[in-house]
Design an enzyme around this catalytic site. Structure first.
Site, PDB file in Angstrom:
ATOM      1  N   ASP A   6       0.451  -1.035   0.017  1.00 53.25           N
ATOM      2  CA  ASP A   6       0.748   0.328   0.126  1.00 53.25           C
ATOM      3  C   ASP A   6       0.734   1.134   0.181  1.00 53.25           C
ATOM      4  O   ASP A   6       1.938   1.780   0.529  1.00 53.25           O
ATOM      5  CB  ASP A   6      -0.727  -0.667   1.174  1.00 53.25           C
ATOM      6  CG  ASP A   6      -1.961   1.052   1.428  1.00 53.25           C
ATOM      7  OD1 ASP A   6      -3.110   1.178   0.849  1.00 53.25           O
ATOM      8  OD2 ASP A   6      -1.397   2.386   2.044  1.00 53.25           O
ATOM      9  N   TYR A  42       3.505   9.428   0.481  1.00 55.04           N
ATOM     10  CA  TYR A  42       4.931   8.672   1.010  1.00 55.04           C
ATOM     11  C   TYR A  42       5.960   9.333   0.574  1.00 55.04           C
ATOM     12  O   TYR A  42       6.874   8.934   1.823  1.00 55.04           O
ATOM     13  CB  TYR A  42       3.902   7.660   1.313  1.00 55.04           C
ATOM     14  CG  TYR A  42       2.747   6.618   2.057  1.00 55.04           C
ATOM     15  CD1 TYR A  42       2.050   7.719   2.745  1.00 55.04           C
ATOM     16  CD2 TYR A  42       2.469   5.226   1.530  1.00 55.04           C
ATOM     17  CE1 TYR A  42       0.726   7.291   2.993  1.00 55.04           C
ATOM     18  CE2 TYR A  42       1.418   5.442   2.100  1.00 55.04           C
ATOM     19  CZ  TYR A  42       0.397   6.376   2.871  1.00 55.04           C
ATOM     20  OH  TYR A  42      -1.144   5.949   3.051  1.00 55.04           O
ATOM     21  N   LYS A  96      -2.627   6.390  -4.084  1.00 54.48           N
ATOM     22  CA  LYS A  96      -3.608   6.890  -4.112  1.00 54.48           C
ATOM     23  C   LYS A  96      -2.554   8.520  -4.206  1.00 54.48           C
ATOM     24  O   LYS A  96      -1.715   9.219  -4.243  1.00 54.48           O
ATOM     25  CB  LYS A  96      -3.788   7.133  -2.642  1.00 54.48           C
ATOM     26  CG  LYS A  96      -3.250   5.593  -1.646  1.00 54.48           C
ATOM     27  CD  LYS A  96      -3.691   6.232  -0.414  1.00 54.48           C
ATOM     28  CE  LYS A  96      -3.784   4.867   0.250  1.00 54.48           C
ATOM     29  NZ  LYS A  96      -2.274   4.447   0.360  1.00 54.48           N
ATOM     30  N   HIS A 117      -7.427   9.822  -2.147  1.00 50.75           N
ATOM     31  CA  HIS A 117      -6.485   9.686  -0.482  1.00 50.75           C
ATOM     32  C   HIS A 117      -7.124  10.138   0.340  1.00 50.75           C
ATOM     33  O   HIS A 117      -7.791   9.219   1.517  1.00 50.75           O
ATOM     34  CB  HIS A 117      -4.882  10.212  -0.753  1.00 50.75           C
ATOM     35  CG  HIS A 117      -4.133   9.627   0.248  1.00 50.75           C
ATOM     36  ND1 HIS A 117      -2.980  10.001   0.286  1.00 50.75           N
ATOM     37  CD2 HIS A 117      -4.624   9.021   1.867  1.00 50.75           C
ATOM     38  CE1 HIS A 117      -2.460   8.885   1.383  1.00 50.75           C
ATOM     39  NE2 HIS A 117      -3.273   8.239   2.111  1.00 50.75           N
ATOM     40  N   LEU A 154      -3.863  -1.256  14.375  1.00 48.30           N
ATOM     41  CA  LEU A 154      -3.494  -1.084  15.634  1.00 48.30           C
ATOM     42  C   LEU A 154      -3.069   0.220  16.563  1.00 48.30           C
ATOM     43  O   LEU A 154      -2.697  -0.402  17.480  1.00 48.30           O
ATOM     44  CB  LEU A 154      -1.614  -1.986  15.668  1.00 48.30           C
ATOM     45  CG  LEU A 154      -1.476  -3.088  14.588  1.00 48.30           C
ATOM     46  CD1 LEU A 154       0.102  -3.715  14.496  1.00 48.30           C
ATOM     47  CD2 LEU A 154      -2.544  -3.985  14.813  1.00 48.30           C
ATOM     48  N   ILE A 181      -4.037  -3.353   6.137  1.00 49.38           N
ATOM     49  CA  ILE A 181      -1.893  -3.172   5.678  1.00 49.38           C
ATOM     50  C   ILE A 181      -1.447  -2.407   7.499  1.00 49.38           C
ATOM     51  O   ILE A 181      -1.023  -1.487   7.387  1.00 49.38           O
ATOM     52  CB  ILE A 181      -2.784  -1.696   5.089  1.00 49.38           C
ATOM     53  CG1 ILE A 181      -3.352  -0.749   5.703  1.00 49.38           C
ATOM     54  CG2 ILE A 181      -2.949  -2.697   3.535  1.00 49.38           C
ATOM     55  CD1 ILE A 181      -3.005   0.276   4.155  1.00 49.38           C
ATOM     56  N   SER A 225       5.225  -1.397   9.347  1.00 48.83           N
ATOM     57  CA  SER A 225       6.781  -1.646  10.049  1.00 48.83           C
ATOM     58  C   SER A 225       7.533  -1.601   9.159  1.00 48.83           C
ATOM     59  O   SER A 225       7.335  -2.127   8.032  1.00 48.83           O
ATOM     60  CB  SER A 225       6.359  -3.291  11.096  1.00 48.83           C
ATOM     61  OG  SER A 225       7.379  -3.218  11.840  1.00 48.83           O
ATOM     62  N   ARG A 274       8.608  -7.671  13.420  1.00 52.15           N
ATOM     63  CA  ARG A 274       7.593  -7.305  12.690  1.00 52.15           C
ATOM     64  C   ARG A 274       6.701  -6.942  12.219  1.00 52.15           C
ATOM     65  O   ARG A 274       5.484  -8.324  11.899  1.00 52.15           O
ATOM     66  CB  ARG A 274       7.054  -5.991  14.059  1.00 52.15           C
ATOM     67  CG  ARG A 274       6.149  -5.124  14.221  1.00 52.15           C
ATOM     68  CD  ARG A 274       5.574  -5.883  15.337  1.00 52.15           C
ATOM     69  NE  ARG A 274       6.104  -5.656  16.829  1.00 52.15           N
ATOM     70  CZ  ARG A 274       6.276  -4.708  17.231  1.00 52.15           C
ATOM     71  NH1 ARG A 274       5.356  -3.328  17.457  1.00 52.15           N
ATOM     72  NH2 ARG A 274       6.754  -4.998  18.373  1.00 52.15           N
TER      73      ARG A 274
END
Length: 282
Positions: free
Chosen positions: A47, A52, A81, A114, A196, A234, A237, A242
């Site tokens: 993703d 980013y 996105k 987005h 998370l 998604i 890490s 992890r």
């Protein structure tokens, strides 16, 4: 090595791996290690997003893995996105071309709006442009992120096309059941970003107690909760241990009572939100 991650079939018959790797805040210098570790662990869904600032490094790592024979292009599901400053019909086409060039790929498996940024008044034409890219065969499927009921109603009415996915903040403490029910009614798959809760939920005693019962971690319990509700997750890490832990969630199953206990962690009025509220962000 084939992946053991199950797929969900979207409303346009496209299969998508139910668990993927979020690449937000992954430094370009770390992408090679992160991507190759993830592919070795079984990840096939990646993703990305223009904002980013790591698409070039992600693309290079994916292409290296393909060249090495670790994975075939048709085995991986690559997402990007369009960012808010490139919304609009013509602008979205250019943004897509830029992302595709940075990634060094011939097509994307999914391209997404987005954020709706409703005050700009351009999310409808942005989604229309992405739908046109799908019609041209340059994108396999179309989705949106952070949309809510009114904005989803608008794009469906304006284009006659229902997005395959709405990627929203969703995790224990913020289950967004009203919006998820809307998704179910319209055949939209719910995808969870920050599944998370950016780590803020992992100390909750309910997750700890259930994790101890199953001999797993609180993070694995949180991911399993979403997976058993037929959502896509998604987790992000950059740590190899992890990355492997987050995909090791298919060997145990939560009971209905445990699922309900986790859902009951919800906080009133969306107080469990760790990210921006889409109704306020523009």
């Amino acid at each position: 090595m084939s992946s053991f991650v199950p797929s969900i079939t979207l409303n346009d018959s496209t299969p998508i791996p139910q668990l993927g790797l979020g690449l937000w805040k992954i430094d370009p210098a770390d992408c090679e290690t992160v991507i190759r570790t993830a592919i070795d662990a079984g990840y096939r869904h990646f993703d990305c997003a223009a904002i980013y600032k790591n698409e070039e490094a992600v693309g290079a790592a994916l292409r290296a893995a393909i060249a090495a024979g670790d994975v075939d292009r048709d085995e991986i599901f690559v997402v990007s996105k369009v960012w808010n400053n490139q919304q609009g019909f013509e602008e979205t086409g250019e943004a897509f071309n830029q992302s595709l060039t940075r990634l060094g790929l011939d097509y994307l498996d999914m391209y997404m709006v987005h954020w709706p940024c409703a005050d700009k008044g351009t999310y409808q034409s942005t989604f229309e442009a992405i739908a046109q890219l799908q019609g041209l065969g340059r994108v396999q499927t179309v989705g949106v992120c952070n949309f809510y009921e009114e904005t989803l109603d608008s794009i469906i009415a304006d284009t006659g096309i229902t997005p395959a996915i709405n990627q929203i903040e969703l995790h224990p403490g913020l289950s967004q059941q009203q919006l998820v029910d809307y998704h179910h009614h319209h055949g939209i798959v719910t995808e969870c970003w920050s599944p998370l809760g950016q780590g803020e939920i992992l100390g909750h005693p309910v997750l700890g107690e259930i994790a101890e019962e199953h001999g797993v971690t609180p993070a694995q319990v949180a991911l399993r909760w979403s997976l058993q509700h037929d959502r896509i997750v998604i987790p992000r890490s950059r740590t190899p241990e992890r990355i492997r832990e987050n995909i090791d969630v298919f060997s145990f199953e939560l009971t209905e009572e445990e699922l309900d206990r986790i859902t009951a962690m919800d906080q009133a009025d969306g107080a469990g939100r760790v990210g921006l509220d889409p109704r306020e962000f523009s």
